[in-house]
Design a protein around this motif. Structure first.
Motif, PDB file in Angstrom:
ATOM      1  N   GLY A  93      23.896  74.820 116.183  1.00  0.00           N
ATOM      2  CA  GLY A  93      23.430  75.938 117.015  1.00  0.00           C
ATOM      3  C   GLY A  93      23.829  75.700 118.474  1.00  0.00           C
ATOM      4  N   THR A  94      23.629  76.726 119.285  1.00  0.00           N
ATOM      5  CA  THR A  94      23.869  76.574 120.722  1.00  0.00           C
ATOM      6  C   THR A  94      22.940  75.503 121.281  1.00  0.00           C
ATOM      7  OG1 THR A  94      24.299  78.942 120.798  1.00  0.00           O
ATOM      8  CG2 THR A  94      23.949  77.854 122.905  1.00  0.00           C
ATOM      9  N   ASP A  95      21.764  75.393 120.666  1.00  0.00           N
ATOM     10  CA  ASP A  95      20.786  74.451 121.188  1.00  0.00           C
ATOM     11  C   ASP A  95      21.363  73.035 121.258  1.00  0.00           C
ATOM     12  OD1 ASP A  95      19.188  76.628 121.321  1.00  0.00           O
ATOM     13  OD2 ASP A  95      17.824  76.057 119.702  1.00  0.00           O
ATOM     14  N   TYR A 119      17.351  81.746 128.988  1.00  0.00           N
ATOM     15  CA  TYR A 119      17.058  81.164 127.682  1.00  0.00           C
ATOM     16  C   TYR A 119      16.275  79.852 127.853  1.00  0.00           C
ATOM     17  CZ  TYR A 119      17.911  79.371 123.001  1.00  0.00           C
ATOM     18  OH  TYR A 119      17.750  78.858 121.733  1.00  0.00           O
ATOM     19  N   TYR A 122      17.490  75.936 128.011  1.00  0.00           N
ATOM     20  CA  TYR A 122      18.178  75.268 129.126  1.00  0.00           C
ATOM     21  C   TYR A 122      17.195  74.345 129.837  1.00  0.00           C
ATOM     22  CZ  TYR A 122      21.402  79.212 128.555  1.00  0.00           C
ATOM     23  OH  TYR A 122      22.252  80.155 128.053  1.00  0.00           O
ATOM     24  N   ALA A 164      23.639  82.034 130.770  1.00  0.00           N
ATOM     25  CA  ALA A 164      23.861  82.881 129.594  1.00  0.00           C
ATOM     26  C   ALA A 164      24.507  84.172 130.083  1.00  0.00           C
ATOM     27  CB  ALA A 164      22.536  83.197 128.913  1.00  0.00           C
ATOM     28  N   ASN A 168      19.690  86.348 128.345  1.00  0.00           N
ATOM     29  CA  ASN A 168      18.455  86.636 127.620  1.00  0.00           C
ATOM     30  C   ASN A 168      17.308  86.173 128.497  1.00  0.00           C
ATOM     31  OD1 ASN A 168      16.370  86.827 125.780  1.00  0.00           O
ATOM     32  ND2 ASN A 168      16.995  85.030 124.614  1.00  0.00           N
ATOM     33  N   ASP A 194      27.165  80.398 128.256  1.00  0.00           N
ATOM     34  CA  ASP A 194      26.637  80.585 126.899  1.00  0.00           C
ATOM     35  C   ASP A 194      26.884  82.045 126.498  1.00  0.00           C
ATOM     36  OD1 ASP A 194      24.975  81.207 124.746  1.00  0.00           O
ATOM     37  OD2 ASP A 194      23.217  80.179 125.558  1.00  0.00           O
ATOM     38  N   ALA A 196      26.282  83.715 123.649  1.00  0.00           N
ATOM     39  CA  ALA A 196      25.588  84.015 122.384  1.00  0.00           C
ATOM     40  C   ALA A 196      25.695  85.501 122.017  1.00  0.00           C
ATOM     41  CB  ALA A 196      24.125  83.589 122.477  1.00  0.00           C
ATOM     42  N   TYR A 197      25.805  86.361 123.037  1.00  0.00           N
ATOM     43  CA  TYR A 197      25.822  87.814 122.780  1.00  0.00           C
ATOM     44  C   TYR A 197      27.177  88.429 123.125  1.00  0.00           C
ATOM     45  CZ  TYR A 197      20.917  86.687 122.573  1.00  0.00           C
ATOM     46  OH  TYR A 197      19.729  86.105 122.235  1.00  0.00           O
ATOM     47  N   THR A 220      27.890  81.254 119.134  1.00  0.00           N
ATOM     48  CA  THR A 220      26.953  80.961 118.040  1.00  0.00           C
ATOM     49  C   THR A 220      27.176  81.880 116.844  1.00  0.00           C
ATOM     50  OG1 THR A 220      24.620  80.758 117.445  1.00  0.00           O
ATOM     51  CG2 THR A 220      25.159  82.516 118.992  1.00  0.00           C
ATOM     52  N   SER A 222      24.448  82.562 115.158  1.00  0.00           N
ATOM     53  CA  SER A 222      23.044  82.942 114.941  1.00  0.00           C
ATOM     54  C   SER A 222      22.753  84.413 115.193  1.00  0.00           C
ATOM     55  CB  SER A 222      22.130  82.158 115.887  1.00  0.00           C
ATOM     56  OG  SER A 222      22.170  80.798 115.611  1.00  0.00           O
ATOM     57  N   LYS A 223      23.596  85.073 115.977  1.00  0.00           N
ATOM     58  CA  LYS A 223      23.219  86.416 116.414  1.00  0.00           C
ATOM     59  C   LYS A 223      23.951  87.458 115.576  1.00  0.00           C
ATOM     60  CE  LYS A 223      20.426  84.575 119.311  1.00  0.00           C
ATOM     61  NZ  LYS A 223      19.004  84.609 119.069  1.00  0.00           N
ATOM     62  N   ARG A 231      22.168  77.332 111.638  1.00  0.00           N
ATOM     63  CA  ARG A 231      22.272  76.515 112.841  1.00  0.00           C
ATOM     64  C   ARG A 231      23.715  76.095 113.096  1.00  0.00           C
ATOM     65  NH1 ARG A 231      20.046  78.240 115.268  1.00  0.00           N
ATOM     66  NH2 ARG A 231      19.549  76.664 116.809  1.00  0.00           N
TER      67      ARG A 231
HETATM   68  C1  LIG Z   1      21.261  83.007 125.496  1.00  0.00           C
HETATM   69  C2  LIG Z   1      21.004  82.378 124.170  1.00  0.00           C
HETATM   70  N1  LIG Z   1      21.715  81.311 123.792  1.00  0.00           N
HETATM   71  C3  LIG Z   1      21.510  80.732 122.592  1.00  0.00           C
HETATM   72  C4  LIG Z   1      20.543  81.197 121.729  1.00  0.00           C
HETATM   73  C5  LIG Z   1      20.263  80.520 120.421  1.00  0.00           C
HETATM   74  O1  LIG Z   1      21.368  80.129 119.822  1.00  0.00           O
HETATM   75  P1  LIG Z   1      21.418  79.182 118.557  1.00  0.00           P
HETATM   76  O2  LIG Z   1      20.647  79.808 117.461  1.00  0.00           O
HETATM   77  O3  LIG Z   1      22.895  79.132 118.345  1.00  0.00           O
HETATM   78  O4  LIG Z   1      20.874  77.825 118.926  1.00  0.00           O
HETATM   79  C6  LIG Z   1      19.779  82.288 122.068  1.00  0.00           C
HETATM   80  C7  LIG Z   1      18.734  82.770 121.140  1.00  0.00           C
HETATM   81  O5  LIG Z   1      17.845  83.471 121.425  1.00  0.00           O
HETATM   82  C8  LIG Z   1      20.018  82.891 123.315  1.00  0.00           C
HETATM   83  O6  LIG Z   1      19.293  83.952 123.688  1.00  0.00           O
END
Ligand SMILES: Cc1ncc(COP(=O)(O)O)c(C=O)c1O
Length: 359
Positions: A93-95, A119, A122, A164, A168, A194, A196-197, A220, A222-223, A231
């Motif tokens: 995951g990005t995490d 997010y 961070y 991000a 978010n 990041d 993600a979107y 990611t 995930s979205k 993950r």
């Molecule tokens: C800006 C941002 N980065 C990463 C993530 C989560 O990513 P991942 O599921 O890849 O860890 C989110 C999820 O809400 C997000 O809003």
């Protein structure tokens, strides 16, 4: 650095001071199945059926028994993203991308710049690393990206900047030119963009990779890909940096099933394009519906929208939940605001109908 002793319950071992200081982060992930999930910015209809078909066909006893091998997946993902296989690490995951980046570049007491609100992970990983966190607020007006304020905050002490784009929960973002200005100003810091979107807005820093050794980009599955449970993410940078990211990462943090799913997912770009088109149409529908109800909202470049419920934010969230619609309260960081994920037009019609009942 010696930890300051504090009174802990008997039998509890003293943790690191950074851990003692951290604010616990526990997202409300329980009991979501079967509800209209407009709370986590996921794909609200799920992964491509081709991903499931691929897993059914390729999952075997051996595949589960063998430690992950990443070669084939990395080759296919590199071609998909238009980079070399040496230019990224797969992450849990990005995490994990955030964590690996901070583990590679940030020591106890180093300065990390983040935007606010943004997010939560961070701050989470920066706190865990023992960093000194400097927060730059989004502009009150339209929650616009605070480019000048951020540029003004970058200094010799800045070790990492976590952004991000789009952000978010604000849904706002900056342009590629804005990112270049940040990269120019922060040549001594690791700058994470990041994305993600990304699929909902189309702005990416990936083409800047060759020009900026301080640039790190995350993506990611995930979205929009509907694979949050897998993950899986990617962290891109120049290959010289990637060698160090690898060094700081556990060797098998990404599992084989996730890499299989990703290989199938990138072959079904039609599914992603169709979903993005649907979400963008639903977002327009949502704006119109909110306007009809006289509700103020913030225009978004992503698959979620913040709207203002005033002092009833939590009442509205709970009222919607009782009707089977999940949204996220954000009033603790932006007064009065609730965040709703944009799914299909049908889902947004249902959301608006339920909201109207309790508004
Ligand atoms: C800006 C941002 N980065 C990463 C993530 C989560 O990513 P991942 O599921 O890849 O860890 C989110 C999820 O809400 C997000 O809003």
């Amino acid at each position: 650095m010696a930890s300051k002793k504090i009174d802990l319950p008997p039998g509890v071992l003293q943790p690191r001071e950074a851990v003692l200081r951290m604010t616990p982060y526990s997202p409300p992930t329980a009991g979501r199945a079967g509800q209209l999930r407009l709370d986590f910015n996921e794909n609200t209809v799920g992964a491509s059926p081709k991903v499931i078909a691929y897993l059914r066909e390729h999952l075997s006893e051996d595949a589960l028994a063998i430690y992950p091998e990443y070669g084939a997946a990395k080759k296919e993902l590199a071609a998909f993203f238009g980079v070399d296989a040496d230019d990224f690490v797969l992450t849990n995951g990005t995490d994990e991308a955030i964590q690996v980046l901070l583990n590679t570049y940030v020591d106890d007491g180093d300065e990390v710049v983040v935007l606010k609100p943004s997010y939560a992970m961070y701050r989470f990983y920066a706190e865990l690393a023992g960093a000194v966190i400097r927060e730059i607020p989004y502009r009150a007006e339209k929650l616009a990206f605070p480019l000048d304020e951020l540029l003004g905050a970058i200094g010799a002490a800045t070790r990492a900047i976590l952004i991000a784009n789009p952000n978010n929960p604000t849904g706002t973002g900056t342009s590629r030119a804005g990112i270049e200005r940040i990269l120019d100003a922060a040549s001594g810091a690791a700058v994470l963009i990041d994305e993600a979107y990304f699929e909902f807005c189309g702005v990416t820093a990936l083409p800047l990779l060759n020009d900026y050794p301080n640039l790190f980009v995350s993506r990611t599955f995930s979205k929009v890909y509907g694979m949050a449970s897998m993950r899986l993410g990617c962290l891109f940078s120049q290959s010289g940096n990637v060698d160090f990211l690898h060094k700081a990462q556990s060797p098998y943090s990404v599992n084989t099933v996730a890499t299989m799913a990703a290989r199938a997912a990138i072959q079904d770009s039609a599914y992603i394009e169709k979903y993005v088109t649907e979400v963008l149409a639903a977002r327009e529908l949502l704006y119109v519906g909110l306007e009809k109800l006289g509700i103020k909202y913030y225009e978004s470049k992503a698959n979620f929208v913040l709207f203002e419920a005033g002092d009833r934010a939590i009442v509205i969230r709970d009222g919607l939940r009782r009707r089977g619609v999940l949204v996220r309260d954000r009033s603790y960081e932006i007064p009065g605001c609730v965040r709703v994920t944009v799914g299909t037009r049908e889902q947004i019609r249902r959301f608006l109908a339920e909201l109207e009942q309790i508004w």
